[in-house]
Design a protein around this motif. Structure first.
Motif, mmCIF file in Angstrom:
data_model
loop_
_atom_site.group_PDB
_atom_site.id
_atom_site.type_symbol
_atom_site.label_atom_id
_atom_site.label_comp_id
_atom_site.label_asym_id
_atom_site.label_seq_id
_atom_site.Cartn_x
_atom_site.Cartn_y
_atom_site.Cartn_z
ATOM 1 N N LEU A 66 0.850 -1.178 0.000
ATOM 2 C CA LEU A 66 0.000 0.000 0.000
ATOM 3 C C LEU A 66 0.895 1.240 0.000
ATOM 4 O O LEU A 66 1.807 1.361 0.830
ATOM 5 N N VAL A 67 0.644 2.141 -0.956
ATOM 6 C CA VAL A 67 1.435 3.368 -1.051
ATOM 7 C C VAL A 67 0.530 4.557 -0.735
ATOM 8 O O VAL A 67 -0.387 4.860 -1.483
ATOM 9 N N PRO A 68 0.763 5.260 0.382
ATOM 10 C CA PRO A 68 -0.021 6.466 0.671
ATOM 11 C C PRO A 68 0.375 7.572 -0.312
ATOM 12 O O PRO A 68 1.563 7.722 -0.628
ATOM 13 N N SER B 241 0.245 22.487 -4.636
ATOM 14 C CA SER B 241 -0.281 21.137 -4.856
ATOM 15 C C SER B 241 0.121 20.133 -3.781
ATOM 16 O O SER B 241 -0.533 19.111 -3.628
ATOM 17 N N ALA B 242 1.158 20.443 -3.026
ATOM 18 C CA ALA B 242 1.575 19.518 -1.963
ATOM 19 C C ALA B 242 0.491 19.447 -0.896
ATOM 20 O O ALA B 242 -0.167 20.440 -0.603
ATOM 21 N N ARG B 243 0.305 18.273 -0.318
ATOM 22 C CA ARG B 243 -0.703 18.087 0.726
ATOM 23 C C ARG B 243 -0.016 17.884 2.075
ATOM 24 O O ARG B 243 1.058 17.303 2.144
ATOM 25 N N ILE B 244 -0.671 18.344 3.122
ATOM 26 C CA ILE B 244 -0.008 18.379 4.436
ATOM 27 C C ILE B 244 0.387 16.987 4.923
ATOM 28 O O ILE B 244 1.415 16.827 5.589
ATOM 29 N N GLY B 245 -0.399 15.975 4.566
ATOM 30 C CA GLY B 245 -0.047 14.620 4.991
ATOM 31 C C GLY B 245 1.315 14.213 4.442
ATOM 32 O O GLY B 245 2.148 13.636 5.146
ATOM 33 N N GLY B 246 1.543 14.559 3.181
ATOM 34 C CA GLY B 246 2.839 14.274 2.566
ATOM 35 C C GLY B 246 3.935 15.149 3.151
ATOM 36 O O GLY B 246 5.056 14.687 3.379
ATOM 37 N N GLU C 273 -3.475 12.060 13.749
ATOM 38 C CA GLU C 273 -4.343 10.894 13.648
ATOM 39 C C GLU C 273 -3.750 10.078 12.517
ATOM 40 O O GLU C 273 -3.368 10.633 11.481
ATOM 41 N N ALA C 274 -3.643 8.773 12.712
ATOM 42 C CA ALA C 274 -3.012 7.950 11.679
ATOM 43 C C ALA C 274 -3.567 6.543 11.739
ATOM 44 O O ALA C 274 -4.071 6.097 12.776
ATOM 45 N N VAL C 275 -3.483 5.870 10.618
ATOM 46 C CA VAL C 275 -3.837 4.454 10.583
ATOM 47 C C VAL C 275 -2.535 3.669 10.555
ATOM 48 O O VAL C 275 -1.688 3.883 9.683
ATOM 49 N N LEU C 276 -2.367 2.794 11.533
ATOM 50 C CA LEU C 276 -1.134 2.010 11.639
ATOM 51 C C LEU C 276 -1.222 0.811 10.681
ATOM 52 O O LEU C 276 -2.297 0.494 10.167
ATOM 53 N N PRO C 277 -0.096 0.161 10.416
ATOM 54 C CA PRO C 277 -0.070 -0.867 9.363
ATOM 55 C C PRO C 277 -1.021 -2.044 9.569
ATOM 56 O O PRO C 277 -1.336 -2.745 8.614
ATOM 57 N N ASP C 278 -1.488 -2.249 10.797
ATOM 58 C CA ASP C 278 -2.453 -3.344 10.990
ATOM 59 C C ASP C 278 -3.893 -2.851 10.903
ATOM 60 O O ASP C 278 -4.830 -3.602 11.165
ATOM 61 N N GLY C 279 -4.073 -1.585 10.562
ATOM 62 C CA GLY C 279 -5.414 -1.042 10.399
ATOM 63 C C GLY C 279 -5.975 -0.366 11.633
ATOM 64 O O GLY C 279 -7.065 0.198 11.603
ATOM 65 N N GLN C 280 -5.247 -0.392 12.739
ATOM 66 C CA GLN C 280 -5.705 0.328 13.932
ATOM 67 C C GLN C 280 -5.600 1.836 13.710
ATOM 68 O O GLN C 280 -4.622 2.312 13.140
ATOM 69 N N VAL D 19 -0.361 5.507 7.777
ATOM 70 C CA VAL D 19 -0.937 6.554 6.935
ATOM 71 C C VAL D 19 -1.420 7.683 7.838
ATOM 72 O O VAL D 19 -2.322 7.485 8.653
ATOM 73 N N ILE D 20 -0.832 8.843 7.696
ATOM 74 C CA ILE D 20 -1.301 10.015 8.437
ATOM 75 C C ILE D 20 -2.632 10.453 7.834
ATOM 76 O O ILE D 20 -2.736 10.635 6.620
ATOM 77 N N THR D 21 -3.669 10.595 8.675
ATOM 78 C CA THR D 21 -4.979 11.000 8.154
ATOM 79 C C THR D 21 -5.386 12.411 8.576
ATOM 80 O O THR D 21 -6.225 13.026 7.937
#
Lengths: 472, 472
Positions: free
Chosen positions: B68-70, B141-146, B171-178, B208-210
């Motif tokens: 998965l590539v954010p 065009s850059a987004r803050i998450g990036g 707030e972020a989603v960790l690699p196991d989906g938590q 993934v930073i949300t």
């Protein structure tokens, strides 16, 4: 993972690798903590004088699965520096590693060893006309390694940030005995995961910090200090906003204090000069450091006049001398000592979103009142949203009278903090005192990530077991 | 750990859980990067509009062991946003999550979703008379998450720090989906390991930073901008020290530029107004933002006069209008575009201890000269020790003529940077471009800690495999 106590054979193994001077007597200096809440234990106390010897000790502990507690100035307030239970640990004191390895004046950087005392760092910075802004009450004995391991806060966070914000690079020994040579003096370095900030604030559970590259700052051209009586915490926040509107980052400290603190001072430390003839309900101590071309005293006067106009303040004194400035600070710095002498029923180091503070102060009072009759001394680093919220027995009662209620008070207050988006440990850390709180209030995803990181970097669990995370 | 490509069955599985609007066409917008060095690939592109849907996608990828590539704004310069090889990944674009969740003016905090465009955040801050200081050329065009995932730098780091320094909570989603709910708006929070800073700069390899809680700043009462011709980089550093002595933190940008950059500008973008009649060898752009009571223009005049007196500068212009200020900045901001048009043989985003820079500029020139005849455009954020060091073919030759030498040039220059205590990635990150460099120059203990952390938090290795660390 079962850990093994230090044995005579283990000590013998260390003696073969280290000079005799590295061994210290196991004594109270390493086994007591300021609040007298825990009694530490140690199988051996070693004080190496170089990073290579730190690595030898960590490697020996790793191989033998012996717990190891890194020891700085011993001033921590949450028991992170002691091992009251479990296998008998090695205490690794950094007291002999206190060299200033380098001062880079034009870079505003100083590289120091972890055992350097905070006050000595201040003095070394002053010698090159610079400022190392981290400042806490225990600066005369706290060591920078411990300040970093606990991400210490203090009175200048508003302007300069926490210990974390003042560190550019680290040298550390990781739990398997590898030395991380990360003493870079760089302002920008995006080469991989942020191991520096992971170690900072990990309270000795992920490695031993042995040296740090610290940020220095130019000393402000002029400083000014004032105390001002504010209507209430809401007005204090508005005054802070006004001060920053006038002076930007120039506002370096903004401390809120309450009448209760002045009363305790008058009672316990009557020789301390009080700033006001009658104790105001709320007042703030403001310190500013301004650039050339600005006069701090007149900037504070203008601020005061505008704040009067806006109904935020009703009285104020601008320090006219260094002695007066120090007298203001002495009030702030001796309030914790007065508190200690009175003896709190329960003390809390909490933070809140700034905007929530006035509401919290109200609600906190209600929550405590619902539990019984208490005196509250709520004061602290308002500019950082950090309050020291201490609950005291009524006159005639003592701390011991409330032993049974302590947990209830703590729970009620921490529940409120949590509800309002705050933190139950603002600047003191988790140590052993707040392991339960972290489990209760911590985000489950973050906790599971923390446990995974701990297991990955310290698979045998030797580093300061039982601090931050429950020993497994 | 073997990863599996996205299959039709996997896409079907996602379609059952997500609204149709979340699916995007697999197209060039997600598969190309600004430097045209890599071609990405994707099995599916999804753009969820809420954190819960991000978690569903990550969980599905975790269960199926699919990479998965954010994906933020796609403006990264080191290929961190693309997957040129290995199993076909999910591209998870944050483009639909760009809400401002809350503005807390009195706290100087804004909570935004990861897909918010940097320029939009600037505008939202300006609406409440505040500043969000992170500023880079790609801000439109850059987004803050990036920006956070890569710990972006830019032109205001000197005063306000990198992206890392501007973030209070995530707030972020960790690699196991938590989902980690870490959007605290606190200035002090010592509750456990610093997961925030671990995710910041991890380039999408740990989660993934949300959303993020960002620091805002009061807008300085007055701003001033000047260009000054300096004798050499040494004089530029002395001028910076003098400026900070005068104006403290008021110095917000200090950019060094070289004659070569002006020549490329004149050649490639002749419509851009040049600041000087004849191209000086070295000059700096200084920007200051001062508190009330100070006049930026006269402060810059005083600085210039003292710097003349000290022999540091020989010419200078203080912007007399917003148009002139913008003209100065346009020169700085268009130099990279002119560079791109000329076509470098090799480009480097490096940092050095400030004090080492004059020496590095000298030695760099010698190192390059030893490899052949080249033109050098060395410029950048001098105040942060961050140089963009670009090596160009001589007139008449092209980038392609030097394909065979590129690695040699890079190696020679990076060896020098490393020798002098610098970093081979100052602000752009590692991505896929610098994985080899990280292995070569990275500290072995840090690298092994990084690998352990990656394996612990992302045991299947699904998160942006091949970025930062070699895929295993």
């Amino acid at each position: 993972m079962t850990l093994n106590s230090v044995t005579p054979a283990f000590v013998e193994h260390l003696r073969k690798q280290l000079p005799a001077a590295a061994f210290r007597e196991v004594g109270p200096a390493y086994l007591e903590e300021p609040r007298g809440r825990w009694q530490g234990r140690a199988g051996v106390v070693v004080a190496p004088d170089c990073t290579e010897d730190v690595a030898k000790i960590v490697r020996a502990a790793f191989e033998a699965a012996v717990p190891l507690v890194p020891y700085g100035g011993g001033t921590g307030l949450v028991g992170g520096q002691l091992s009251p239970e479990g296998a008998l640990p090695v205490i690794l004191s950094l007291e002999r590693m206190r060299a200033v390895r380098g001062v880079y004046t034009e870079e505003n950087v100083m590289v120091v060893e972890a055992g350097a005392i905070l006050q000595d760092i201040h003095e070394a910075a002053a010698k090159v006309d610079r400022l190392f802004p981290l400042s806490i009450a225990a600066k005369g004995s706290a060591r920078i390694g411990g300040n970093l391991a606990t991400n210490a806060g203090g009175v200048n966070v508003l302007r300069y940030g926490n210990a974390r914000d003042l560190c550019l690079g680290l040298e550390a020994v990781l739990p398997d005995g590898q030395i991380w040579h990360g003493l870079k003096r760089l302002r920008k370095d995006n080469t991989g995961y942020d191991l520096r900030n992971l170690l900072i604030g990990s309270e000795g559970t992920l490695g031993v910090i042995t040296a740090a590259a610290l940020k220095l700052y130019p000393r402000p051209a002029g400083e000014g200090t004032a105390v001002m009586v504010v209507r209430d915490p809401r007005a204090a926040l508005d005054l802070l906003a006004l001060a920053r509107d006038h002076m930007g980052e120039g506002v370096s400290a903004f401390e809120l204090m309450h009448r209760q603190g002045l009363e305790f001072l008058a009672q316990e430390l009557p020789d301390i000069r009080q700033p006001f003839d009658t104790h105001p309900e709320w007042f703030v101590l403001i310190e500013v450091g301004l650039a050339r071309g600005l006069d701090p005293a007149s900037a504070l006067e203008t601020l005061f006049a505008e704040a009067m106009e806006a109904g935020l303040v009703s009285d104020g004194i601008i320090a006219q001398s260094e002695a007066q400035r120090q007298a203001f600070w002495e009030v702030r710095e001796q309030i914790p000592e007065a508190n200690r002498r009175v003896g709190s029923a329960s003390s809390h180091d909490i933070s809140l979103p700034m905007g929530a503070i006035p509401d919290f102060v109200e609600k906190g009072r209600e929550v405590i009142a619902a539990l019984g009759a208490f005196r509250i001394n709520c004061f602290g680093h308002l500019g950082d949203g950090n309050l020291h919220y201490n609950v005291f027995p009524m006159p005639g009662k003592t701390r011991a009278d409330h032993d049974a209620e302590r947990d209830q008070i703590k729970r009620a207050l921490h529940d409120l903090v949590d509800e309002m988006g705050g933190s139950v440990s603002a600047e003191h850390g988790i140590g052993r005192l707040k392991v339960d709180d972290l489990e209760r209030y911590g985000d489950p995803a973050k906790l599971s990530a923390m446990r995974a990181i701990k297991a990955a970097l310290d698979p045998k669990g030797i580093m300061n077991p039982g601090a931050v995370l429950r020993a497994v």
